[in-house]
Design a protein around this motif. Structure first.
Motif, PDB file in Angstrom:
ATOM      1  N   PHE A  11      15.447 -16.642  17.996  1.00 53.87           N
ATOM      2  CA  PHE A  11      14.111 -16.557  17.404  1.00 53.87           C
ATOM      3  C   PHE A  11      13.026 -16.736  18.467  1.00 53.87           C
ATOM      4  O   PHE A  11      13.104 -17.601  19.333  1.00 53.87           O
ATOM      5  CB  PHE A  11      13.954 -17.638  16.331  1.00 53.87           C
TER       6      PHE A  11
ATOM      7  N   ILE B 146       9.330 -16.535  10.586  1.00 52.55           N
ATOM      8  CA  ILE B 146      10.477 -16.580   9.680  1.00 52.55           C
ATOM      9  C   ILE B 146      10.113 -15.911   8.353  1.00 52.55           C
ATOM     10  O   ILE B 146      10.913 -15.176   7.772  1.00 52.55           O
ATOM     11  CB  ILE B 146      10.928 -18.037   9.451  1.00 52.55           C
TER      12      ILE B 146
ATOM     13  N   TRP C 159      15.925 -20.995   5.152  1.00 52.06           N
ATOM     14  CA  TRP C 159      15.746 -20.055   6.259  1.00 52.06           C
ATOM     15  C   TRP C 159      15.370 -20.866   7.500  1.00 52.06           C
ATOM     16  O   TRP C 159      14.276 -21.446   7.571  1.00 52.06           O
ATOM     17  CB  TRP C 159      14.651 -19.046   5.928  1.00 52.06           C
TER      18      TRP C 159
ATOM     19  N   ARG D 176      15.848 -21.389  12.036  1.00 55.41           N
ATOM     20  CA  ARG D 176      15.837 -20.628  13.285  1.00 55.41           C
ATOM     21  C   ARG D 176      16.726 -21.299  14.330  1.00 55.41           C
ATOM     22  O   ARG D 176      16.984 -22.506  14.275  1.00 55.41           O
ATOM     23  CB  ARG D 176      14.417 -20.551  13.849  1.00 55.41           C
TER      24      ARG D 176
END
Length: 319
Positions: free
Chosen positions: A185, A192, A210, A212
C-alpha cells in the motif's frame, strides 16, 4: 483455527508474503502456528524460497508425500506430525507440500488432517494454486471447512477489476468471515476507501475489515535472500527501516486474534449447549426407564387382589 490467504484473481501480488508474516506474528504472540500451501510444484515455489528451503537437499524421509501416505494408512500419531514440519521461529512451523510425488488424493488426505487434527493453534494456508484448480477435491475440502479468509489485493485498478470478474466463481467463499489486506500500500496512489469502493462487492461480509500492509523495499530484500523470518525479527527489534510494517502487521494479527477469541467462545457455547441437550436426553431416558419399571407393579396389584378374593370365596364354600 484454519485461515486461508488468497488472491484468486492474480499471481505475484504478495499472497505468500502476507501469509508468512502473519504466521510469524501470531507465533510471536504465543499461538502455535503452522504455515502450509497447496501447490505441489517444486520449482520456483515461493514458500520454500522465502525461507531458504529451495537450496536444501530433499530429505526423502521427511517428504510431505510420505507423511500423507502414513496418515492415510493411520500409522502415525498426531504428536509425530511436527517431525515433518520445519521450524523457522519459536512456535512457527512450515509444511510445504511441494513434492512431485504428492498426488491429489494424498494432498486431500493431508489437508483433511491439517483441518481436523493438526497439533497447532492455527493453520495458515497460502492458497498458491490458480483458480482453475479450485474445483479439485482438496481445494473444495479446504474452502468448505476453513474458518477465516484473508483476501489480498493491491492498488492496481486492473487487478481489482479482475477480481470482480471472477467473483461469480467464488460466491460461497465471499460469505465466509474475512479480512481484506491491501499489500504494498502507498497512500500516494490511492486510499483504502478508493479500493474498497472500486470492488464494492455486496457479497463480502459487512464485518469485513480493510487493512493495509504498506510498501517497504526491505520485504523484497529479505524474500530474495530467502530469509523472511529475519525480516520479522527485525520488526520485533524495532528496526527503524521496517517500523511501518510492524504497525500494519500488528493490526492484521489483532483482527485475526479477535476472531479467534470469538470462535473459541462460540465453540465453548456450542459445546455447552450440546452437553445440556445430552444431559436433558439422559434425564428423560432415566425418567422413562423408571416409569416403565414401575408400570408392571401397578398392574400386578389388581391381580393379587383378585387372587386373594378367590381364595377367600373357596374357604367360605368349604365351610
Amino acid at each position: 483455527m484454519n485461515i486461508a490467504v488468497m488472491s484468486p484473481h492474480t499471481r505475484h501480488i504478495g499472497n505468500t508474503t502476507v501469509a508468512s508474516l502473519l504466521a510469524l506474528e501470531l507465533a510471536s504472540r504465543g499461538m502455535k502456528t503452522c504455515l502450509t500451501n497447496l501447490s505441489t510444484a517444486e520449482e520456483n515455489n515461493p514458500l520454500n524460497h522465502y525461507f531458504g528451503f529451495d537450496s536444501q537437499a530433499r530429505d526423502s524421509t521427511s517428504a510431505p508425500s510420505k507423511l500423507a501416505k502414513m496418515l492415510k494408512e493411520r500409522i502415525i500419531n498426531t504428536d509425530s506430525v511436527t517431525n515433518y514440519c520445519k521450524s523457522v521461529a519459536k512456535d512457527c512451523d512450515i509444511l510445504s507440500v511441494a513434492d512431485r510425488k504428492m498426488d491429489d488424493d494424498l494432498l486431500k488426505t493431508l489437508v483433511w488432517f491439517e483441518l481436523t487434527n493438526f497439533p497447532h493453534d492455527v493453520v495458515i494456508y497460502d492458497v498458491d494454486i490458480p483458480i482453475e484448480k479450485y474445483n479439485e477435491p482438496y481445494a473444495q475440502l479446504l474452502f468448505e471447512r476453513v474458518d477465516f479468509i484473508i483476501w489480498v489485493f493491491n492498488q492496481s485498478i486492473l487487478e481489482v477489476r479482475d477480481f470482480k470478474v471472477i467473483t461469480p466463481k467464488i460466491t460461497k467463499l465471499l460469505t465466509k468471515p474475512s479480512l481484506v489486506v491491501i499489500n504494498k500500500f502507498d497512500r500516494q496512489v490511492s486510499s483504502i476507501k478508493d479500493v474498497q469502493s472500486e470492488i464494492a462487492q455486496k457479497e463480502l461480509s459487512k464485518e469485513t475489515s480493510w487493512l493495509r500492509l504498506r510498501y517497504n523495499p526491505m520485504v523484497c530484500k529479505y524474500t530474495n535472500g530467502g530469509s523472511l523470518h529475519y525480516l520479522h525479527a527485525a520488526m520485533k527489534n524495532a528496526d527503524y527501516a521496517v517500523l511501518n510494517l510492524d504497525g500494519d502487521l500488528a493490526q492484521i494479527a489483532g483482527r485475526v486474534m479477535k476472531f479467534s477469541r470469538r470462535l473459541k467462545s462460540q465453540y465453548a457455547k456450542n459445546k455447552s449447549e450440546i452437553r445440556q441437550r445430552e444431559l436433558e436426553n439422559f434425564q428423560a431416558s432415566v425418567a422413562q426407564q423408571k416409569a416403565e419399571a414401575e408400570a408392571p407393579k401397578a398392574d400386578s396389584k389388581p391381580a393379587e387382589s383378585e387372587a386373594t378374593d378367590t381364595e377367600s370365596n373357596e374357604q367360605k364354600s368349604e365351610s
